[in-house]
Design a protein around this motif. Structure first.
Motif, PDB file in Angstrom:
ATOM      1  N   PRO A 178       0.809  -1.214   0.000  1.00 35.95           N
ATOM      2  CA  PRO A 178       0.000   0.000   0.000  1.00 35.95           C
ATOM      3  C   PRO A 178       0.850   1.276   0.000  1.00 35.95           C
ATOM      4  CG  PRO A 178      -0.679  -1.476   1.773  1.00 35.95           C
ATOM      5  CD  PRO A 178       0.549  -2.049   1.165  1.00 35.95           C
ATOM      6  N   ALA A 179       0.251   2.372  -0.425  1.00 34.98           N
ATOM      7  CA  ALA A 179       0.970   3.637  -0.529  1.00 34.98           C
ATOM      8  C   ALA A 179       1.247   4.253   0.840  1.00 34.98           C
ATOM      9  CB  ALA A 179       0.166   4.627  -1.373  1.00 34.98           C
ATOM     10  N   GLY A 180       0.527   3.850   1.882  1.00 33.59           N
ATOM     11  CA  GLY A 180       0.713   4.415   3.213  1.00 33.59           C
ATOM     12  C   GLY A 180       1.845   3.780   3.995  1.00 33.59           C
ATOM     13  N   VAL A 181       2.631   2.915   3.367  1.00 35.09           N
ATOM     14  CA  VAL A 181       3.735   2.234   4.053  1.00 35.09           C
ATOM     15  C   VAL A 181       5.044   2.653   3.408  1.00 35.09           C
ATOM     16  CG1 VAL A 181       4.739   0.004   4.653  1.00 35.09           C
ATOM     17  CG2 VAL A 181       2.261   0.276   4.636  1.00 35.09           C
ATOM     18  N   ASP A 182       5.962   3.150   4.221  1.00 31.51           N
ATOM     19  CA  ASP A 182       7.289   3.513   3.740  1.00 31.51           C
ATOM     20  C   ASP A 182       8.196   2.303   3.945  1.00 31.51           C
ATOM     21  OD1 ASP A 182       9.506   5.049   2.904  1.00 31.51           O
ATOM     22  OD2 ASP A 182      10.015   5.474   4.994  1.00 31.51           O
ATOM     23  N   VAL A 183       8.879   1.863   2.891  1.00 33.66           N
ATOM     24  CA  VAL A 183       9.718   0.673   2.932  1.00 33.66           C
ATOM     25  C   VAL A 183      11.167   1.096   2.721  1.00 33.66           C
ATOM     26  CG1 VAL A 183      10.173  -1.578   1.912  1.00 33.66           C
ATOM     27  CG2 VAL A 183       7.832  -0.728   2.046  1.00 33.66           C
ATOM     28  N   GLU A 184      12.045   0.645   3.616  1.00 31.75           N
ATOM     29  CA  GLU A 184      13.473   0.915   3.485  1.00 31.75           C
ATOM     30  C   GLU A 184      14.181  -0.433   3.497  1.00 31.75           C
ATOM     31  OE1 GLU A 184      16.944   2.793   6.295  1.00 31.75           O
ATOM     32  OE2 GLU A 184      14.966   3.706   6.337  1.00 31.75           O
ATOM     33  N   VAL A 185      14.929  -0.730   2.449  1.00 33.19           N
ATOM     34  CA  VAL A 185      15.594  -2.029   2.290  1.00 33.19           C
ATOM     35  C   VAL A 185      17.095  -1.818   2.323  1.00 33.19           C
ATOM     36  CG1 VAL A 185      15.890  -4.022   0.791  1.00 33.19           C
ATOM     37  CG2 VAL A 185      13.680  -2.886   0.907  1.00 33.19           C
ATOM     38  N   LYS A 186      17.775  -2.635   3.151  1.00 37.55           N
ATOM     39  CA  LYS A 186      19.229  -2.614   3.219  1.00 37.55           C
ATOM     40  C   LYS A 186      19.740  -4.020   2.964  1.00 37.55           C
ATOM     41  CE  LYS A 186      19.783   1.106   6.541  1.00 37.55           C
ATOM     42  NZ  LYS A 186      20.292   1.484   7.867  1.00 37.55           N
TER      43      LYS A 186
END
Length: 187
Positions: A178-186
């Motif tokens: 969904p657009a309301g979730v900020d995802v940060e991948v390392k």
């Protein structure tokens, strides 16, 4: 009736391993404490006892040296085990959202996508919620004591994917979050 109390400082007893024998059961007193005048009875009985080196010789020879079978890992073996236990590569995903059900659904989707490719997952770990409070004046002139307080809560989750494969990365790239979730991948 006056009672007088005298305080004397007693030396602390320290035990150390004898350097002559590597056996951990052979202990001796530290050298400055051997001839202590405060422990006359203890020093007399200690002088009658045989030295620690002869006690170590009387023990059976099947006792392992320190570090081999005693459960204490040797420094050389710690590095080898650490490399086996720690994964070579892992993906750390950090999710942020203002709405809890939205972030929980996103976590479930990510974990299901990773488990279908036989990757080991750890999480979701809930991180502390950040609260940002904004204070706004109700009236700009006369009623300065009247204020509104607004707050924004940012919920965070952390997911680790151990031993990812190319299929794992492909399945994660194809997810529709969904657009309301900020995802940060390392990596």
């Amino acid at each position: 009736m006056a009672v007088s109390t005298s305080t004397t400082t007693l030396p602390l007893l320290f035990l150390h391993r004898s350097t002559a024998s590597p056996n951990p059961t052979a202990l001796s007193f530290a050298s400055p404490l051997r001839a202590s005048p405060l422990r006359s009875r203890a020093s007399a009985s200690a002088s009658a006892a045989p030295p620690a080196e002869t006690l170590a010789d009387d023990l059976p020879s099947d006792t392992p040296p320190v570090g081999e079978g005693s459960g204490i890992p040797m420094p050389s073996s710690i590095g080898e085990d650490g490399e086996e236990l720690a994964p070579k590569q892992k993906i750390r995903i950090k999710l942020r959202s203002y709405w809890v059900p939205l972030i929980e659904d996103s976590c479930k989707q990510i974990i299901e996508a990773a488990k279908t490719t036989n990757a080991k997952t750890m999480g979701p770990v809930p991180l502390p919620t950040k609260k940002r409070i904004y204070c706004v004046l109700n009236s700009p002139h006369v009623h300065k004591d009247s204020r509104f307080h607004f707050e924004i809560r940012t919920h965070q989750r952390l997911i680790d994917i151990m031993y990812p494969t190319a299929q794992t990365i492909d399945s994660l790239m194809q997810l529709q979050l969904p657009a309301g979730v900020d995802v940060e991948v390392k990596l």
